[in-house]
Design an enzyme around this catalytic site. Structure first.
Site, PDB file in Angstrom:
ATOM      1  N   GLY A  11       0.827  -1.206   0.000  1.00 48.31           N
ATOM      2  CA  GLY A  11       0.000   0.000   0.000  1.00 48.31           C
ATOM      3  C   GLY A  11       0.858   1.250   0.000  1.00 48.31           C
ATOM      4  NE  ARG A  72      -1.588  -4.876  -1.863  1.00 49.86           N
ATOM      5  CZ  ARG A  72      -1.295  -4.488  -0.632  1.00 49.86           C
ATOM      6  NH1 ARG A  72      -0.194  -4.948  -0.050  1.00 49.86           N
ATOM      7  NH2 ARG A  72      -2.070  -3.647   0.015  1.00 49.86           N
ATOM      8  CG  ASP A 103       3.330  -7.298   7.188  1.00 48.96           C
ATOM      9  OD1 ASP A 103       2.898  -6.723   6.170  1.00 48.96           O
ATOM     10  OD2 ASP A 103       2.606  -7.957   7.937  1.00 48.96           O
ATOM     11  CB  THR A 125       2.564   0.513   6.268  1.00 46.58           C
ATOM     12  OG1 THR A 125       1.208   0.227   6.618  1.00 46.58           O
ATOM     13  CG2 THR A 125       3.453   0.239   7.465  1.00 46.58           C
ATOM     14  CG  ASP A 127      -2.628  -0.123   8.168  1.00 44.60           C
ATOM     15  OD1 ASP A 127      -3.496   0.758   8.124  1.00 44.60           O
ATOM     16  OD2 ASP A 127      -2.613  -1.101   7.398  1.00 44.60           O
ATOM     17  CG  ASP A 129       0.830  -2.881  10.022  1.00 43.48           C
ATOM     18  OD1 ASP A 129       1.847  -2.276   9.633  1.00 43.48           O
ATOM     19  OD2 ASP A 129       0.120  -3.563   9.269  1.00 43.48           O
ATOM     20  NE  ARG A 171      -9.549  -5.563   6.268  1.00 39.59           N
ATOM     21  CZ  ARG A 171     -10.843  -5.297   6.081  1.00 39.59           C
ATOM     22  NH1 ARG A 171     -11.749  -5.893   6.819  1.00 39.59           N
ATOM     23  NH2 ARG A 171     -11.209  -4.434   5.148  1.00 39.59           N
TER      24      ARG A 171
END
Length: 319
Positions: A11, A72, A103, A125, A127, A129, A171
């Site tokens: 992303g 992707r 990741d 990213t 996120d 995360d 998410r």
């Protein structure tokens, strides 16, 4: 080492361009040739690669997205796909690679390092995360984008006396919801790391209405619950008109904040330095405002710690 490559994968995130700029210019400053790989690992397999110079990265530090584009790539997950990528790297004379992403992108970098290509990962990213680093590139900008939306939503919800559920990205990691919820003064923050009770959410809305509050903001991380069903249930239980705003991919775009530009610039330069030092299979992170690098396997094995103290503070400050 004479030639290195740089790619962005997964992303997109605001600040990726600042990182690419730093990689290119730091490399050229140190006498290296830089090849830009377009469309992530797809471009690595197909040979969508071109040399970059100082002008290639002019006037991009303030731009969101990634000039190298991203995609992707299922083929790269196969042994055959990685062998194709290795062949392309050798054809273009690329002796080291900087991978900017999350990741999944780091897993790809790890595989390349096992095939003998020195790789350095930069966390990009929204996120936030990745467990090994305090912040990832793009997170701060995404939070500020959400915060700006909350301010606008609050204006209109006050005018109509409504409650609004704002669904944000994240998410599996609730950091965007948590940080924007605290900064935006949300009544409730619903994240994947913590369960939530719909009655507790409704109770807070009713308490706010009873003391004369004209609006209510609920921040919901995507995937925790179905926003529109949750809104309907809240409206039925409280009698408060409840609307839903799904921010979606607006959170990925926009000009990066100063924090993200600086973090990306420092990490991009650090990545080149590590390659010049002969290091491989390393990722760059930040702890306590200090950059560090660590083994990619170790970094990927660390779980993300949820800030329970900050989460509890959102509840205390929203009474």
């Amino acid at each position: 080492m004479k030639t290195i490559g740089v790619l962005t994968s997964g992303g997109d995130a605001p600040g990726m361009n600042a990182a690419v700029r730093a990689v290119v210019r730091t490399a050229i400053y140190n006498g290296l040739k830089v090849m830009g790989v377009k469309q992530g690992y797809n471009g690595l397999i197909s040979g969508n690669i071109e040399e970059m110079n100082l002008s290639s990265v002019a006037d991009i530090i303030h731009r969101g997205g990634t000039i190298l584009r991203t995609a992707r790539c299922e083929e790269f997950k196969t042994e055959e796909g990685r062998k194709k990528a290795l062949t392309v790297l050798k054809v273009f004379g690329i002796e080291g690679l900087v991978v900017i992403g999350g990741d999944g992108s780091f897993q790809g970098a790890k595989k390349l390092s096992e095939l003998g290509i020195p790789t350095i990962g930069i966390p990009g990213t929204i996120d936030n995360d990745l467990g090994y680093t305090d912040y990832t590139i793009g997170f701060d900008t995404a939070v500020n984008t959400v915060l700006d939306a909350i301010s606008k939503i609050r204006d209109t919800s006050t005018s109509h006396g409504r409650a609004v559920i704002v669904e944000v990205m994240g998410r599996h990691c609730g950091d965007i919801a948590l940080y924007s919820g605290l900064a935006g003064g949300a009544e409730s923050v619903i994240v994947p790391e913590e369960g939530f009770n719909i009655d507790d959410v409704c109770k807070r809305l009713i308490q706010g209405r009873n003391r004369g509050k004209l609006h209510s903001i609920i921040i919901l991380a995507e995937g925790v619950g179905k926003a529109y069903e949750l809104g309907q249930e809240i409206q039925e239980k409280t009698g408060i008109e409840t609307r839903v705003t799904v921010l979606g991919h607006i959170q990925r775009g926009g000009s990066p904040t100063a924090f993200d530009r600086i973090l990306a610039s420092k990490m991009g330069a650090k990545a080149v330095e590590l390659l010049l030092e002969g290091k491989s299979a390393r990722v760059i992170g930040v702890k306590g405002n200090e950059l560090f690098d660590m083994d990619i396997d170790e970094a990927l094995s660390l779980e993300k710690d949820f800030d329970k103290g900050m989460y509890n503070l959102t509840k205390i400050l929203s009474i």
